[in-house]
Structure formats: C-alpha cells, structure tokens
Design an enzyme around this catalytic site. Sequence first.
Site, mmCIF file in Angstrom:
data_model
loop_
_atom_site.group_PDB
_atom_site.id
_atom_site.type_symbol
_atom_site.label_atom_id
_atom_site.label_comp_id
_atom_site.label_asym_id
_atom_site.label_seq_id
_atom_site.Cartn_x
_atom_site.Cartn_y
_atom_site.Cartn_z
ATOM 1 N N ASP A 40 0.911 -1.093 -0.071
ATOM 2 C CA ASP A 40 -0.024 0.096 -0.120
ATOM 3 C C ASP A 40 0.992 1.210 0.061
ATOM 4 O OD1 ASP A 40 -2.476 -1.378 0.023
ATOM 5 O OD2 ASP A 40 -2.495 -1.547 2.345
ATOM 6 N N TYR A 68 6.432 -8.324 8.781
ATOM 7 C CA TYR A 68 6.105 -6.929 8.857
ATOM 8 C C TYR A 68 6.497 -6.140 10.130
ATOM 9 C CZ TYR A 68 3.416 -7.710 4.451
ATOM 10 O OH TYR A 68 3.054 -8.121 3.301
ATOM 11 N N ASP A 82 -7.080 1.663 7.967
ATOM 12 C CA ASP A 82 -5.537 2.068 8.016
ATOM 13 C C ASP A 82 -5.836 3.837 8.262
ATOM 14 O OD1 ASP A 82 -5.716 3.195 5.495
ATOM 15 O OD2 ASP A 82 -4.213 1.580 4.712
ATOM 16 N N ARG A 174 -3.743 -4.665 7.981
ATOM 17 C CA ARG A 174 -4.787 -3.858 8.339
ATOM 18 C C ARG A 174 -5.868 -4.605 8.852
ATOM 19 N NH1 ARG A 174 -7.075 -1.511 3.170
ATOM 20 N NH2 ARG A 174 -6.052 -2.536 1.439
#
Length: 286
Positions: A40, A68, A82, A174
């Site tokens: 993203d 992550y 998000d 998310r």
Amino acid sequence: MAQSGLIIVDKPAEWTSHDVVAKLRRIAGTRRVGHAGTLDPMATGVLVIGVEKATRLLGHLALTEKVYEATIRLGVSTNTDDAEGEVTATAATDDVTPERITAAIPALTGTIMQVPPQVSAIKVNGERAYKRARAGEDVELAARPITVHAFDVTSIDGPEIRAVIRCSSGTYIRALARDLGTALGVGGHLTYLRRTRVGPYDLGMARTIDQLAEECVILPIGEAVSAAFPRRDVTAEEAKVISHGGRLPSAGLGQGPIGVFGPEGELLALMEEQGRTSKPLAVFAS
C-alpha cells in the site's frame, strides 16, 4: 538488454508499487519490469522487482512468507482499516489493558479466516473492491484462509501497539489491526507498516530509489532462484530435455517450485514435482 534478475527495493511512503515499477523501467532501461506483490502507498520496505526474464519468477515469489513491523491504534476505526481512511467510529480505551491485548493475540495467529478490507485490490464481479467501495457501495468480501506464523507485540503505549508479524501471502495487516480492535470491543486501525522481509529477501539487501538511480543493483536471476527455492543440478542430457520443456523423474525435493541448473551452473527452469514426475513451470534456457 538489461540483466535478468531481481531488484530489492526499499519502497518509500506515498509511492504505489506501480510508481516504483515505472521508475525502475527508466532506471533499468527496459519495459519488462514487474513486482512480486503490492505494498500500500502508506507502507514502506521490501518490494521485490523482477527485470527481464525474472518477471516470470514473480508469481512464485509472491507466494512466499513475509515479515512486517506494524503499529496499531486502538479506539479508532476507519473505512480503510488504516490511517489513510476516514474515521468511522471512536471508542474509549481506558479498560483495554496490556493483559487483555496479550490475551486477544492468540486468536489472530495460526491458520485463520480473514475478511479482507473493503478497500483492497480483490476483484468482485470483475471490478476491484476499492473502486466499488470508493463509489459508495458496501462491498462484501468472503473470508479467506491465511496463516499468521507469529504476532509478536514489542510494545504497548496506551492505545498504541507495536508488533512484528510473520505471515503467509495474502495476509492483510490492516485487517489484523481491525480484527484486534474488534476483539477488544474498541475498534482499531493500522497507522504504520514496514515490510522487512519477503521470502529470503530482506531490508539488508534493499536499496532506496535514490541509491538505485545512482547504481542499479540487480541480483542475477540464478542467484535469486537459489536463494528462494530448492536447487536441483542436472546433467547435460537432462538439460537438453528441460530446455525443450520436457519432464524428468522427480528428485524428492518436494512439490516446488524447484530451481533447476545445468552442468555449468546456469539456470534452466523452475519445475514442480507431481508424484514421480518433475515438470516445468517456467523454462529459462534458450
């Protein structure tokens, strides 16, 4: 012609994965550039880019495990799950203790069913979900199986949680933020995301766009395959069979993909094993 191989990019914030591809087409001097799984715009970190023949690896590399670093804000829900979305609800987090947070994490680990965010690239009746959602449509997406191998909370500061998450392909971090907030009864969204690893490729190998503009470092395709997949070395006679798309007996290396290399160490193909037979997924030998 540009060298065939992978470019490991440290994607900057606010860039789309397509922006990175467009920039690297100019830097590498070829149109034949693609990426192995999007990040993203808000996210930073490892984005694997394929150049020339290595674009044929990308679909296989996209299926590898990812890691992550994430920050989750409890008590605020958004329509994108998000920080880039619009706030849809808020709630007090006074009763959300570190103990409650820790107790909620196990339900979000292992193999679970996850509903992707409405604003995602998943297609619904041929159209991307995010296009429908941004047009005001209430998009219903089916839950999909994912695997969260590890969800390690590194700090809790009031409503803000920092964590390191190791997961399968197809996992939306998310959505994990959203679901953690839902489990705690206060909602939540993702405020920070940095991908630190895709398969064997990590931030230590990554270069920024500015660094790549100065020196375009390409990991040769043979090295890229050796790092990511089991390796099988074959004889000259077997190499001839493979170069024509033929099959070989299985070598017991697992389903694959398996990188197959010739007598001179050259990459010949990616293959998969099906029972007693090994068949090509992609042939690189000329």
